[in-house]
Design a protein around this motif. Structure first.
Motif, PDB file in Angstrom:
ATOM      1  N   GLY A  64       6.004  15.850  -7.808  1.00  0.00           N
ATOM      2  CA  GLY A  64       6.270  15.095  -6.590  1.00  0.00           C
ATOM      3  C   GLY A  64       5.198  14.104  -6.212  1.00  0.00           C
ATOM      4  O   GLY A  64       5.083  13.726  -5.048  1.00  0.00           O
ATOM      5  N   CYS A  65       4.406  13.658  -7.184  1.00  0.00           N
ATOM      6  CA  CYS A  65       3.279  12.766  -6.893  1.00  0.00           C
ATOM      7  C   CYS A  65       3.583  11.339  -7.315  1.00  0.00           C
ATOM      8  O   CYS A  65       4.113  11.097  -8.405  1.00  0.00           O
ATOM      9  CB  CYS A  65       2.026  13.251  -7.619  1.00  0.00           C
ATOM     10  SG  CYS A  65       0.542  12.321  -7.179  1.00  0.00           S
ATOM     11  N   GLU A  66       3.256  10.391  -6.427  1.00  0.00           N
ATOM     12  CA  GLU A  66       3.344   8.971  -6.750  1.00  0.00           C
ATOM     13  C   GLU A  66       1.942   8.392  -6.822  1.00  0.00           C
ATOM     14  O   GLU A  66       1.037   8.846  -6.130  1.00  0.00           O
ATOM     15  CB  GLU A  66       4.131   8.209  -5.673  1.00  0.00           C
ATOM     16  CG  GLU A  66       5.611   8.416  -5.739  1.00  0.00           C
ATOM     17  CD  GLU A  66       6.377   7.489  -4.801  1.00  0.00           C
ATOM     18  OE1 GLU A  66       5.761   6.618  -4.137  1.00  0.00           O
ATOM     19  OE2 GLU A  66       7.607   7.647  -4.731  1.00  0.00           O
ATOM     20  N   LEU A  67       1.796   7.371  -7.643  1.00  0.00           N
ATOM     21  CA  LEU A  67       0.533   6.656  -7.777  1.00  0.00           C
ATOM     22  C   LEU A  67       0.601   5.403  -6.911  1.00  0.00           C
ATOM     23  O   LEU A  67       1.462   4.554  -7.110  1.00  0.00           O
ATOM     24  CB  LEU A  67       0.296   6.286  -9.242  1.00  0.00           C
ATOM     25  CG  LEU A  67      -0.997   5.545  -9.560  1.00  0.00           C
ATOM     26  CD1 LEU A  67      -2.212   6.380  -9.164  1.00  0.00           C
ATOM     27  CD2 LEU A  67      -1.045   5.189 -11.029  1.00  0.00           C
ATOM     28  N   TRP A  68      -0.295   5.312  -5.922  1.00  0.00           N
ATOM     29  CA  TRP A  68      -0.384   4.162  -5.036  1.00  0.00           C
ATOM     30  C   TRP A  68      -1.724   3.478  -5.283  1.00  0.00           C
ATOM     31  O   TRP A  68      -2.720   4.134  -5.584  1.00  0.00           O
ATOM     32  CB  TRP A  68      -0.297   4.563  -3.576  1.00  0.00           C
ATOM     33  CG  TRP A  68       1.046   5.078  -3.132  1.00  0.00           C
ATOM     34  CD1 TRP A  68       2.120   5.384  -3.916  1.00  0.00           C
ATOM     35  CD2 TRP A  68       1.430   5.363  -1.785  1.00  0.00           C
ATOM     36  NE1 TRP A  68       3.152   5.831  -3.141  1.00  0.00           N
ATOM     37  CE2 TRP A  68       2.766   5.832  -1.835  1.00  0.00           C
ATOM     38  CE3 TRP A  68       0.794   5.281  -0.558  1.00  0.00           C
ATOM     39  CZ2 TRP A  68       3.466   6.202  -0.689  1.00  0.00           C
ATOM     40  CZ3 TRP A  68       1.486   5.650   0.579  1.00  0.00           C
ATOM     41  CH2 TRP A  68       2.819   6.098   0.511  1.00  0.00           C
ATOM     42  N   ALA A  69      -1.746   2.165  -5.139  1.00  0.00           N
ATOM     43  CA  ALA A  69      -2.985   1.408  -5.337  1.00  0.00           C
ATOM     44  C   ALA A  69      -3.201   0.449  -4.179  1.00  0.00           C
ATOM     45  O   ALA A  69      -2.247  -0.115  -3.641  1.00  0.00           O
ATOM     46  CB  ALA A  69      -2.931   0.627  -6.643  1.00  0.00           C
ATOM     47  N   SER A  70      -4.461   0.259  -3.840  1.00  0.00           N
ATOM     48  CA  SER A  70      -4.794  -0.745  -2.829  1.00  0.00           C
ATOM     49  C   SER A  70      -4.658  -2.123  -3.470  1.00  0.00           C
ATOM     50  O   SER A  70      -5.052  -2.330  -4.612  1.00  0.00           O
ATOM     51  CB  SER A  70      -6.212  -0.529  -2.294  1.00  0.00           C
ATOM     52  OG  SER A  70      -7.156  -0.728  -3.324  1.00  0.00           O
ATOM     53  N   ASP A  71      -4.066  -3.043  -2.717  1.00  0.00           N
ATOM     54  CA  ASP A  71      -3.822  -4.374  -3.255  1.00  0.00           C
ATOM     55  C   ASP A  71      -3.617  -5.339  -2.103  1.00  0.00           C
ATOM     56  O   ASP A  71      -3.001  -4.987  -1.100  1.00  0.00           O
ATOM     57  CB  ASP A  71      -2.569  -4.346  -4.145  1.00  0.00           C
ATOM     58  CG  ASP A  71      -2.267  -5.674  -4.808  1.00  0.00           C
ATOM     59  OD1 ASP A  71      -3.212  -6.430  -5.097  1.00  0.00           O
ATOM     60  OD2 ASP A  71      -1.083  -5.943  -5.039  1.00  0.00           O
ATOM     61  N   LEU A  72      -4.125  -6.536  -2.243  1.00  0.00           N
ATOM     62  CA  LEU A  72      -3.949  -7.551  -1.207  1.00  0.00           C
ATOM     63  C   LEU A  72      -2.865  -8.561  -1.562  1.00  0.00           C
ATOM     64  O   LEU A  72      -2.675  -9.550  -0.867  1.00  0.00           O
ATOM     65  CB  LEU A  72      -5.277  -8.274  -0.936  1.00  0.00           C
ATOM     66  CG  LEU A  72      -6.389  -7.391  -0.388  1.00  0.00           C
ATOM     67  CD1 LEU A  72      -7.673  -8.187  -0.223  1.00  0.00           C
ATOM     68  CD2 LEU A  72      -5.984  -6.751   0.929  1.00  0.00           C
TER      69      LEU A  72
END
Length: 141
Positions: free
Chosen positions: A16-24
């Motif tokens: 149940g894990c998603e990979l999120w990234a900081s991005d502008l």
């Protein structure tokens, strides 16, 4: 991790894990309660968050592998945040969005590693050679 495949491989073992990234970039979603995208999105059970450097951000390869790109809203005259501050704010917001204080993040079957064993494993991973390993172990006593 040495590469994107290593990150993705590790996340395969986290249900149940998603990979999120900081991005502008334009494709990023604002990370705050009440954001419009939240009305349409189904949030995952768990999130792994990637933060990049202030100068270059997250690599394009990792951005392309992410499930979601997010950014923290900035108010006032600030252009950026220290990565530690950004991590604290982002994780706090994510925990609030996921509906909890993180109490369910620890598997009930998990047994914590004894502190001395954890320190020794950390020292072995950090040291470049036996001499440095002994110096680290000495400092940990």
């Amino acid at each position: 991790f040495d590469d994107v495949e290593g990150v993705l491989g590790a996340l395969e073992d986290v249900p149940g894990c998603e990979l999120w990234a900081s991005d502008l970039g334009q494709a990023a979603c604002v990370l705050e309660e009440g954001a419009p995208w939240l009305a349409e999105a189904r949030l995952p059970d768990r999130v792994a968050l990637v933060l990049g450097t202030e100068a270059t951000g997250v690599s394009n390869e990792l951005l392309n592998a992410c499930d979601r790109r997010v950014y923290l809203p900035m108010h006032g005259f600030a252009d950026s945040l220290n990565v530690g501050v950004a991590a604290a704010l982002a994780l706090s917001t994510i925990l609030a969005l996921l509906g909890g204080g993180g109490g369910d993040l620890v598997d009930a079957e998990w047994t914590p590693e004894p502190p001395d064993a954890l320190r020794d494993r950390w020292a072995r991973a950090l040291a470049r050679d036996d001499e440095q390993l002994e110096a680290i172990r000495r400092d940990l006593r």
